[in-house]
Design an enzyme around this catalytic site. Structure first.
Site, PDB file in Angstrom:
ATOM      1  N   ASN A  37       0.845  -1.196   0.000  1.00  0.00           N
ATOM      2  CA  ASN A  37       0.000   0.000   0.000  1.00  0.00           C
ATOM      3  C   ASN A  37       0.885   1.253   0.000  1.00  0.00           C
ATOM      4  O   ASN A  37       2.122   1.155  -0.052  1.00  0.00           O
ATOM      5  CB  ASN A  37      -0.998  -0.044   1.168  1.00  0.00           C
ATOM      6  CG  ASN A  37      -0.317   0.035   2.527  1.00  0.00           C
ATOM      7  OD1 ASN A  37       0.854   0.387   2.636  1.00  0.00           O
ATOM      8  ND2 ASN A  37      -1.055  -0.294   3.580  1.00  0.00           N
TER       9      ASN A  37
ATOM     10  N   ASP B 174      -5.998  -6.792   2.424  1.00  0.00           N
ATOM     11  CA  ASP B 174      -6.016  -8.269   2.424  1.00  0.00           C
ATOM     12  C   ASP B 174      -7.117  -8.798   1.524  1.00  0.00           C
ATOM     13  O   ASP B 174      -6.961  -9.841   0.875  1.00  0.00           O
ATOM     14  CB  ASP B 174      -6.205  -8.799   3.852  1.00  0.00           C
ATOM     15  CG  ASP B 174      -5.002  -8.507   4.732  1.00  0.00           C
ATOM     16  OD1 ASP B 174      -3.914  -8.248   4.169  1.00  0.00           O
ATOM     17  OD2 ASP B 174      -5.150  -8.522   5.956  1.00  0.00           O
TER      18      ASP B 174
HETATM   19  N1  LIG Z   1     -12.967   4.062  -0.643  1.00  0.00           N
HETATM   20  C1  LIG Z   1     -12.698   3.037  -1.471  1.00  0.00           C
HETATM   21  N2  LIG Z   1     -13.422   2.886  -2.591  1.00  0.00           N
HETATM   22  C2  LIG Z   1     -13.178   1.888  -3.441  1.00  0.00           C
HETATM   23  N3  LIG Z   1     -12.221   0.956  -3.257  1.00  0.00           N
HETATM   24  C3  LIG Z   1     -11.465   1.052  -2.162  1.00  0.00           C
HETATM   25  C4  LIG Z   1     -11.648   2.083  -1.206  1.00  0.00           C
HETATM   26  N4  LIG Z   1     -10.745   1.922  -0.220  1.00  0.00           N
HETATM   27  C5  LIG Z   1     -10.022   0.811  -0.543  1.00  0.00           C
HETATM   28  N5  LIG Z   1     -10.450   0.283  -1.723  1.00  0.00           N
HETATM   29  C6  LIG Z   1      -9.931  -0.923  -2.398  1.00  0.00           C
HETATM   30  O1  LIG Z   1      -9.117  -1.638  -1.493  1.00  0.00           O
HETATM   31  C7  LIG Z   1      -7.778  -1.738  -2.000  1.00  0.00           C
HETATM   32  C8  LIG Z   1      -6.805  -1.693  -0.851  1.00  0.00           C
HETATM   33  O2  LIG Z   1      -6.987  -0.489  -0.143  1.00  0.00           O
HETATM   34  P1  LIG Z   1      -5.795   0.256   0.592  1.00  0.00           P
HETATM   35  O3  LIG Z   1      -4.805   0.715  -0.409  1.00  0.00           O
HETATM   36  O4  LIG Z   1      -6.393   1.243   1.502  1.00  0.00           O
HETATM   37  O5  LIG Z   1      -5.168  -0.970   1.379  1.00  0.00           O
HETATM   38  P2  LIG Z   1      -4.514  -1.030   2.826  1.00  0.00           P
HETATM   39  O6  LIG Z   1      -4.001   0.327   3.186  1.00  0.00           O
HETATM   40  O7  LIG Z   1      -3.562  -2.175   2.802  1.00  0.00           O
HETATM   41  O8  LIG Z   1      -5.775  -1.356   3.700  1.00  0.00           O
HETATM   42  P3  LIG Z   1      -5.787  -1.938   5.181  1.00  0.00           P
HETATM   43  O9  LIG Z   1      -4.417  -1.737   5.745  1.00  0.00           O
HETATM   44  O10 LIG Z   1      -6.839  -1.082   5.830  1.00  0.00           O
HETATM   45  O11 LIG Z   1      -6.177  -3.345   4.996  1.00  0.00           O
HETATM   46  C9  LIG Z   1      -7.648  -0.589  -2.992  1.00  0.00           C
HETATM   47  O12 LIG Z   1      -6.640  -0.869  -3.964  1.00  0.00           O
HETATM   48  C10 LIG Z   1      -9.033  -0.573  -3.582  1.00  0.00           C
HETATM   49  O13 LIG Z   1      -9.173  -1.601  -4.536  1.00  0.00           O
END
Ligand SMILES: Nc1ncnc2c1ncn2[C@@H]1O[C@H](COP(=O)(O)OP(=O)(O)OP(=O)(O)O)[C@@H](O)[C@H]1O
Ligand SMILES: [K+]
Length: 258
Positions: free
Chosen positions: A134, A204
């Site tokens: 991320n 995840d």
């Molecule tokens: N507001 C949103 N609308 C649409 N898709 C979202 C949104 N938030 C997250 N996603 C989807 O989830 C995926 C992963 O989100 P993010 O990049 O926030 O992961 P992360 O930071 O690893 O999340 P976490 O640590 O909370 O599990 C994004 O690539 C997207 O596909």
């Protein structure tokens, strides 16, 4: 070693691995071209014994191999690894165990460097097919501040330079950015942004979905797999919790599975 005093005695299997590297698994009765073949020493018992010995344990193996070239070579291998072979017997009644192993290019791996550490062992960059992180993980690893798709592209390019094959940087509601050795120009795969209730576990959900498509729909392009995974992860952010928010197949549009 004094055979009367081994510290580690392993009673177990001892197999000769016949390993073929192929682009895919052959169908029944089919002959295909491979790119590499090698013979290795394997078998769970022998592997454990040799690992213990290489770490300094005084070891003995208890097993039986065939009175054949594989058996002779294995005994020699034990000796080279300082394993006592006093209890390794040979028989003419059966052949040494052999395992035909086919490693195909379709077994693909995803590496998620979470939680990220700045001094990640460099081998992690080169050993997986997909390196998925991320924004904050990308930033910790590369030092590039990731606030936009173009920043994610810059971080992804740095990870490619470190040896990754394909990098995905997820960007929450902005979807993700993909860069690969094959196509090093960063590509933003946008998603339909939804109002998030709880983003816990979105990453995840995304990676789990991607693993599903890699395993079950290998014919899809990576871009298509990522679009579908974006959609599935977007469902997860619209409900509370982690696994409780993950959708089931029956709850998703069925064209995701075509
Ligand atoms: N507001 C949103 N609308 C649409 N898709 C979202 C949104 N938030 C997250 N996603 C989807 O989830 C995926 C992963 O989100 P993010 O990049 O926030 O992961 P992360 O930071 O690893 O999340 P976490 O640590 O909370 O599990 C994004 O690539 C997207 O596909
Ligand atoms: K959630």
């Amino acid at each position: 070693m004094d055979p009367a005093s081994p510290q580690v005695v392993v009673v177990g299997s001892c197999m000769t691995d016949l390993v073929s590297i192929t682009p895919r698994l052959p169908r029944a009765g089919e002959t295909i071209h491979g790119s590499k073949f090698f013979i290795g020493f394997g078998g769970k018992g022998a592997n454990q014994c040799i690992q213990a010995s290489r770490l300094g344990a005084c070891t003995a193996m208890v097993c039986k191999v065939g009175d054949d070239s594989f058996g002779n070579n294995y005994i020699e291998n034990f000796r080279k690894n300082d394993v006592c072979t006093d209890f390794v017997f040979q028989t003419g009644a059966a052949a040494t165990g052999a395992a035909s192993i086919i490693v195909n290019a379709e077994v693909r791996t995803i590496f998620n460097p979470a939680p990220a550490v700045a001094d990640l062992d460099p081998a992690f960059y080169t050993h997986s097919d997909v390196f998925c992180c991320n924004e904050s993980e990308a930033e910790i690893l590369t030092g590039v501040q990731v606030k936009s798709p173009s920043d994610a592209g810059a971080a992804g390019s740095e990870l490619l330079a470190r040896g990754c094959q394909l990098v995905l940087v997820t960007l929450g509601g902005e979807g993700c950015v993909i860069v690969s050795k094959e196509d090093p120009k960063p590509k933003h795969i946008a998603t339909h942004k939804v109002k998030a209730v709880d983003t816990t576990g979105a990453g995840d959900s995304f990676i789990g979905a991607l693993a599903f498509f890699l395993a079950h729909y290998p014919q899809l392009s990576m871009e298509e797999m990522v679009k579908r995974s974006n959609h599935i992860a977007s469902v997860s952010v619209q409900a509370a919790g982690t696994q409780t928010s993950y959708p089931h197949r029956k709850d998703l549009p069925q064209d995701i599975f075509s």
